[in-house]
Structures are given as structure tokens and as C-alpha cells.
Scaffold this active site. Structure first.
Site, mmCIF file in Angstrom:
data_model
loop_
_atom_site.group_PDB
_atom_site.id
_atom_site.type_symbol
_atom_site.label_atom_id
_atom_site.label_comp_id
_atom_site.label_asym_id
_atom_site.label_seq_id
_atom_site.Cartn_x
_atom_site.Cartn_y
_atom_site.Cartn_z
ATOM 1 N NE ARG A 37 -4.338 -1.625 1.781
ATOM 2 C CZ ARG A 37 -5.407 -1.970 2.662
ATOM 3 N NH1 ARG A 37 -5.077 -1.639 3.905
ATOM 4 N NH2 ARG A 37 -6.426 -2.566 2.392
ATOM 5 C CE LYS A 197 -18.145 -18.683 8.191
ATOM 6 N NZ LYS A 197 -18.086 -17.802 9.399
ATOM 7 N N GLY A 354 -8.180 -9.364 0.342
ATOM 8 C CA GLY A 354 -6.870 -9.590 0.931
ATOM 9 C C GLY A 354 -6.080 -11.041 0.803
ATOM 10 N N GLY A 377 -12.420 -4.845 1.820
ATOM 11 C CA GLY A 377 -13.642 -4.423 1.770
ATOM 12 C C GLY A 377 -14.241 -3.833 0.602
HETATM 13 C C1 3PG Z 1 -8.667 -1.712 4.737
HETATM 14 O O1 3PG Z 1 -7.563 -1.976 5.383
HETATM 15 O O2 3PG Z 1 -9.343 -2.612 4.426
HETATM 16 C C2 3PG Z 1 -8.994 -0.470 4.713
HETATM 17 O O3 3PG Z 1 -7.872 0.417 5.267
HETATM 18 C C3 3PG Z 1 -10.247 0.007 5.576
HETATM 19 O O4 3PG Z 1 -9.974 -0.261 6.946
HETATM 20 P P1 3PG Z 1 -11.309 -0.623 7.759
HETATM 21 O O5 3PG Z 1 -11.973 -1.803 7.386
HETATM 22 O O6 3PG Z 1 -10.956 -0.445 9.257
HETATM 23 O O7 3PG Z 1 -12.185 0.694 7.630
HETATM 24 MG MG MG Z 2 -11.298 -4.126 6.148
#
Ligand code: 3PG
Ligand code: MG
Length: 396
Positions: A37, A197, A354, A377
Site C-alpha cells: 500500500r 462462506k 486480502g 472491503g
Molecule cells: C482496509 O484495510 O481494508 C482499509 O484500510 C479499511 O479499513 P477498515 O476496514 O478498518 O475501515
Molecule cells: Mg477492512
């Protein structure tokens, strides 16, 4: 396709540029263990600095409840400086006197990181007074944090309403790559959705069956679909309460003309452990003590054939328990085939999430895909077809 205000049209010289980046990087003992990142945002930092802007980095780290030294961005400032090859200042507050003093001391081309925005609960509430306090230190706002764009927080969204707003280069590249994959793609589009899941990916599956031509389902969630078709799955991960839901997804896919591809064979073991004794069985012959841990060779072949038909690939989630050898084989084989087709310019391949990024790196093909998103996310919400607040606010 909607356009964005980009750095092409931003007047940066001498300006105080609040640059939102995602520095939520994995750390161990004060050291950054994966700097992807950080690497991704360097071009934007350099461009703004080289055009004479004063770069003020805004970022969150972790999910602190109030100020917490364990979640300080101070060690990350050092890592950014190392990767950037230039000094990066640090202020131990993102608003107020400490932030203002550090910002006032900046010369054109300098880079400063402000402390974790989430030390204030107002950040996540997108509180107008907090937005104003952040905005006091900037003339313009640049958002380069696609991976935090699913959050409508003060620093990821709110600032876009009170300051001139621009997409950073990484944000721009990410949004363009994703648009090529789902908004205006070359067809056929094939999506691979894996992971444990079904329940965590219901909306995503619902959206994808309407958008893609072929949907390949892998990982633990495939077991739920196999069970929904009346097959025995033994001791495998399976969400028994979602069999009807799985059948509904299959029906929606049929109506939408989306071909669903499920495993035809599986690698099974009797325990969830690396190098557990295993064998390949047809999905019609899974025994009561069997645990499905990967797709088998016949499934790899089927998926490879489908990949050869496709022009665009969107990938989220591994096929098997890729973190346990040898149950990484299915994911690795398909990833390598996708990489080969991408290199041969036969396939545009986009992946994110991820686990997916780790799986591709594990297969040695992280660099070979057309685009790999570092978002978790945010990538999922994009696959669900949801507007991302941090992106929407940048639309011209
Ligand atoms: C992540 O690591 O997915 C983003 O930086 C968002 O972080 P968060 O899910 O804690 O909002
Ligand atoms: Mg996250």
C-alpha cells in the site's frame, strides 16, 4: 463512463494538499511487513511534491477507540520515508495546534504525515466540525485511498464536499482498471468467487450473476452449492441453512444467462492440516469423513478451458485452503493459467481482496495480472455493485 477530476487539472504549486492515502498496512513489532500500500501511493506523493505542492498525508490505522499509542502512525511515517527516499515529517495530531504548526512549517515539495485520523471518533461519523478542522490545513483534497473508499468518513469523503477534490493516480488507475473489468468489459467476462462462506458473499454473488457470463465458484462456499444440488459433502465446510439461498442464486443465474461452474472433483482429507493424507474424488463420491480442501485436477482443467473462452477475468477468493500445502494447488494452477493468458494478451485480469492477493503472490503471479487491487472491503463492495462514497465524491 463517468469522469473524475484528476491531478491533470489540479493547480498544485505552493498549495497545501491534503492527500488521503491508505496506510493501514500489516505491522509486526513496529515494522511494516507488507509495504504494497505504501508503494502504491508513492507516484502520487512524488507528483504533488514535484509540482511544488506541500504534501500533507492523512490516513487511518487500525480501529482504535480514541487515542492509542499502539495504533500510532509514527512508525509508518518512517517506512514511507524509506520507500519514498525523501524525508517525511510527522505530527502527533491530525487537527489542532500540533497539526497546524507542522503544516505551517512546510515548504513546497515537503511531505508530512498527520497522526491517525481515527484517534477521533468524529472521523468515522463524518462529523462536519471535524471535517472543518481537517480542512483548515489544506487548500485542496486528493483522495488516493481506493481501499478505504467504502467508508464515508471525514477524511475519505467529507473533505470532498468542502475542498476542491481530485483523484490521486492510484485511485485513478484502480477505478479505470475496475471499470474495464465490469462496467464496460470485453466479453465473455468470467468471475472467480472463492473463499469459505456463501454468507459473506451473498450480495456479491447476486450482483455478479447478473453482470458476468461465467461464474466459477470455488473454496468452501462451493460445498454449499454442491450440497444444494443434493450431493454429500461429508465433514466439509458447508452452510446448511443457506441451501435454499444457493438454489435461488443458481436460478437467478439461469434466468440471466450466466453459466455457473462448480467443481467436478475435489481433494479430500480427514483433517484440516498441512500435508494431511489426501486423495482426489469425484464430487459425487465424497465420503462421510471427507473434508474438501481443494479442487481436483479435472476441475482445474474445466476452469482452464473456461478461462480460455473468456476475455475478462474478475477474481475474488481462493479455490481451496491455499495456506495449507498441498491444498494450494488448485488456486495456484488456475492463477498461473490466468497469468499466462494475461501475458499472451488474451485476457484482462483483475483481482482483489486480502486473501486473493496473498494467494496470487503465493502462486508467484501477483505481478502478472493486469491489475491487483490492495482493497479488501472496498473491492467486495465494488463487486456487490455498491457506489463507493470516497469514489462518488470525486465524480466531476
Ligand atoms: C482496509 O484495510 O481494508 C482499509 O484500510 C479499511 O479499513 P477498515 O476496514 O478498518 O475501515
Ligand atoms: Mg477492512
Amino acid at each position: 463512463m463517468t469522469t473524475f477530476r484528476t491531478l491533470d487539472t489540479a493547480d498544485l504549486s505552493g498549495k497545501r494538499v491534503l492527500l488521503r492515502v491508505d496506510l493501514n498496512v500489516p505491522m509486526d513489532n513496529g515494522r511494516v511487513t507488507d509495504a504494497t500500500r505504501i508503494e502504491r501511493v508513492l507516484p502520487t506523493i512524488r507528483e504533488i511534491a514535484d509540482k511544488g505542492g506541500r504534501v500533507i498525508l492523512l490516513a487511518h490505522f487500525g480501529r482504535p477507540k480514541g487515542r492509542d499509542p499502539k495504533e500510532s502512525l509514527a512508525p509508518v511515517a518512517k517506512a514511507v520515508a524509506e520507500h519514498l527516499g525523501r524525508p517525511v515529517g510527522f505530527a502527533d495530531d491530525c487537527i489542532g495546534d500540533a497539526a497546524k504548526a507542522a503544516v505551517d512549517a512546510l515548504k513546497p515539495g515537503d511531505v508530512l504525515l498527520l497522526e491517525n485520523t481515527r484517534f477521533y471518533k468524529e472521523e468515522e461519523k463524518n462529523d462536519p466540525a471535524f471535517v472543518k478542522a481537517l480542512a483548515a490545513n489544506g487548500d485542496i483534497w486528493v483522495n488516493d485511498a481506493f481501499s478505504a473508499a467504502h467508508r464515508a468518513h471525514a477524511s475519505t469523503e467529507g473533505l470532498g464536499h468542502v475542498l476542491p477534490a481530485y483523484a490521486g493516480r492510484t485511485m485513478q488507475a484502480e477505478v479505470e482498471a475496475l471499470a474495464k473489468a465490469l462496467e464496460a468489459p470485453q466479453r465473455p467476462v468470467l468471475a472467480v468467487v472463492g473463499g469459505a462462506k456463501v454468507s459473506s458473499k451473498l450480495e456479491l454473488l447476486g450482483n455478479l450473476v447478473k453482470k458476468v457470463d461465467i461464474l466459477v465458484i470455488g473454496g468452501g462456499m462451493a460445498n454449499t452449492f454442491l450440497a444444494a444440488q443434493g450431493k454429500a459433502v461429508g465433514k466439509s465446510l458447508c452452510e446448511k441453512d443457506l441451501l435454499d439461498t444457493a438454489r435461488q442464486i443458481l436460478a437467478t443465474a439461469r434466468d440471466a444467462g450466466c453459466e455457473i461452474v462448480l467443481p467436478v472433483d475435489a481433494v479430500v482429507a480427514s483433517e484440516f492440516k498441512a500435508h494431511a493424507p489426501s486423495k482426489v474424488v469425484s464430487v459425487d463420491a465424497v465420503g462421510p469423513d471427507d473434508m474438501i480442501l481443494d479442487i481436483g485436477p479435472a476441475s482445474i482443467l474445466v476452469v482452464s478451458e473456461k478461462l480460455a473462452e473468456a476475455k475478462t477475468l474478475v477474481w475474488n477468493g481462493p479455490f481451496g485452503a491455499f495456506e495449507l500445502e498441498p491444498f494450494d494447488k488448485g488456486t495456484t494452477a488456475v492463477a498461473q493459467e490466468a497469468a499466462r493468458l494475461t501475458k499472451a494478451v488474451k485476457l484482462l485480469s483483475v483481482a482483489g481482496g486480502g486473501d486473493t492477493v496473498s494467494a496470487l503472490n503465493h502462486a508467484g503471479v501477483g505481478e502478472a495480472f493486469s491489475y491487483v487491487s490492495t482493497a479488501g472491503g472496498a473491492f467486495l463492495e465494488w463487486l456487490e455493485g455498491k457506489p463507493l462514497p470516497g469514489v462518488e465524491v470525486l465524480r466531476a
